[in-house]
Design an enzyme around this catalytic site. Structure first.
Site, PDB file in Angstrom:
ATOM      1  N   GLN A  54       0.814  -1.201   0.000  1.00 50.83           N
ATOM      2  CA  GLN A  54       0.000   0.000   0.000  1.00 50.83           C
ATOM      3  C   GLN A  54       0.852   1.258   0.000  1.00 50.83           C
ATOM      4  O   GLN A  54       2.003   1.242   0.445  1.00 50.83           O
ATOM      5  CB  GLN A  54      -0.914   0.011   1.238  1.00 50.83           C
ATOM      6  N   GLU A 109      -4.024   0.019  12.714  1.00 51.88           N
ATOM      7  CA  GLU A 109      -3.779   1.191  13.557  1.00 51.88           C
ATOM      8  C   GLU A 109      -4.044   0.924  15.035  1.00 51.88           C
ATOM      9  O   GLU A 109      -3.634   1.692  15.895  1.00 51.88           O
ATOM     10  CB  GLU A 109      -4.633   2.365  13.093  1.00 51.88           C
ATOM     11  N   ASP A 160      -1.822 -12.143   5.578  1.00 56.48           N
ATOM     12  CA  ASP A 160      -3.061 -11.956   4.847  1.00 56.48           C
ATOM     13  C   ASP A 160      -4.194 -12.621   5.633  1.00 56.48           C
ATOM     14  O   ASP A 160      -4.082 -13.780   6.030  1.00 56.48           O
ATOM     15  CB  ASP A 160      -2.932 -12.600   3.463  1.00 56.48           C
ATOM     16  N   ALA A 161      -5.292 -11.898   5.862  1.00 55.25           N
ATOM     17  CA  ALA A 161      -6.375 -12.412   6.709  1.00 55.25           C
ATOM     18  C   ALA A 161      -6.989 -13.684   6.132  1.00 55.25           C
ATOM     19  O   ALA A 161      -7.367 -14.594   6.885  1.00 55.25           O
ATOM     20  CB  ALA A 161      -7.443 -11.340   6.886  1.00 55.25           C
ATOM     21  N   ASP A 178     -12.197  -4.892   9.406  1.00 51.52           N
ATOM     22  CA  ASP A 178     -11.730  -3.497   9.499  1.00 51.52           C
ATOM     23  C   ASP A 178     -10.721  -3.288   8.385  1.00 51.52           C
ATOM     24  O   ASP A 178      -9.532  -3.063   8.610  1.00 51.52           O
ATOM     25  CB  ASP A 178     -11.106  -3.238  10.867  1.00 51.52           C
TER      26      ASP A 178
END
EC number: 2.5.1.79
Length: 330
Positions: A54, A109, A160-161, A178
């Site tokens: 990202q 975050e 990676d989820a 999220d």
């Protein structure tokens, strides 16, 4: 995509230059749509970089405080992030009879974990974010979440989820999405698909488990970008599905969430307030029973759009919000 513009010799991030020549100020500019932009005056840029996944910026804005920006899209801002995170985290936990285990997809975050850890019943919170760089600089700069990152109940995983859920044998009472918004070239859009929900996510929920995800803009002009499609997709997988929305000032729009389960989700406003008092350590600043129930009532246009939506979100048939992920960078 967002662009950062600077004066006084600072570098530029983006493909164009636009400097306010009349004021000694730097600006962050986010493209909301092809012909609409949203600008923030800056105190400073705390971090800029490109990870493996990202484009990242942590900026200190004059109006909204510290703000996390990923792939040119505002993810959260210091002064109002509690709105987004209370709406994401507390409804599923309060609707569940006795939640003990939670899995957070994304959440780098730390704010989603912070809100979850207010619940006394939770014994284990797994937060799985793909991007170590995001997690590391949020731990360093977002002081409000330092206690959450250090909490003994929090288990932080960099992965990676989808892969993480696939390999785990345990089941969860709550799974939270999220995630960053689905943008072309971004890392998250595959986690909004029917195949992911049906084949990977749902089997990792307990029988009375609840799934919730952020679902993008839900404004009168923006709800068809992804919100209605994600809602309709989740309806193909779960028996009970609830959409709710509220205005988030730093997002410049109404925002939407979708909660789903194979067990009924409804609890009355009075019962929700009782559970808030009994289950939560600390104070909620936005969510209570009456507000939550009002948030599930959509205006006429959104209600009709949700009822009439036919698209099912797949990797081949995806919708995106305006902007581009790292794969589209030059």
């Amino acid at each position: 995509m967002g662009e950062l513009f600077f004066v006084n010799g600072f570098p530029k991030c983006g493909h164009e230059t636009a400097i306010d020549q009349n004021h000694d100020v730097s600006w962050y500019e986010e493209v909301i749509d092809d012909d609409l932009k949203w600008s923030f005056a800056l105190n400073s840029v705390l971090h800029r970089g490109v990870s493996d996944y990202q484009d990242i910026a942590l900026i200190d804005t004059k109006h909204f405080g510290k703000a996390l920006v990923i792939d040119g899209k505002m993810q959260s801002a210091e002064v109002d992030e509690f709105i987004y995170h209370e709406c994401l985290i507390h409804p599923p936990l309060l609707c569940h009879p006795n939640p003990k285990r939670m899995f957070i997809m994304g959440g780098g975050e730390g704010s989603a974990a912070r809100e979850a850890l207010k619940h006394k019943s939770l014994e284990r919170v797994v937060m799985c974010d793909i991007d170590k760089e995001v997690v590391d600089f949020c731990r360093k700069h977002l002081t409000v979440n330092r206690e959450a990152f250090a909490h003994k109940k929090l288990h932080l995983v960099i992965n990676d989820a989808k892969a993480e859920l696939e390999k785990r044998n345990e089941r969860f009472d709550i799974i939270v999405g999220d995630l960053a918004d689905p943008v072309k070239g971004g890392p998250c859009y595959k986690l909004y698909t029917k195949s992911f929900y049906k084949n990977i996510l749902k089997p990792k929920l307990n029988e009375d488990g609840i799934f919730v995800t952020q679902a993008g803009p839900a404004g009168i002009l923006t709800h068809k970008e992804v919100f209605t499609s994600i809602y309709n997709t989740i309806k193909q997988v779960f028996k009970y599905v609830m959409a709710y929305a509220t205005h988030v000032p730093s997002f410049a729009d109404t925002w939407g969430w979708i909660m789903a389960s194979d067990q009924p989700l409804f609890i009355g406003a009075e019962e929700m307030d009782k559970r808030i008092d009994a289950r939560i350590n600390g104070e909620l600043f936005y969510l209570d029973g009456n507000w939550f129930h009002s948030s599930t009532t959509m205006n006429k246009t959104l209600s009709l759009s949700l009822l009439s939506e036919t698209q099912v979100y797949t990797e081949e048939n995806a919708r995106f919000i305006p902007g581009h992920g790292l794969a589209y960078r030059i």
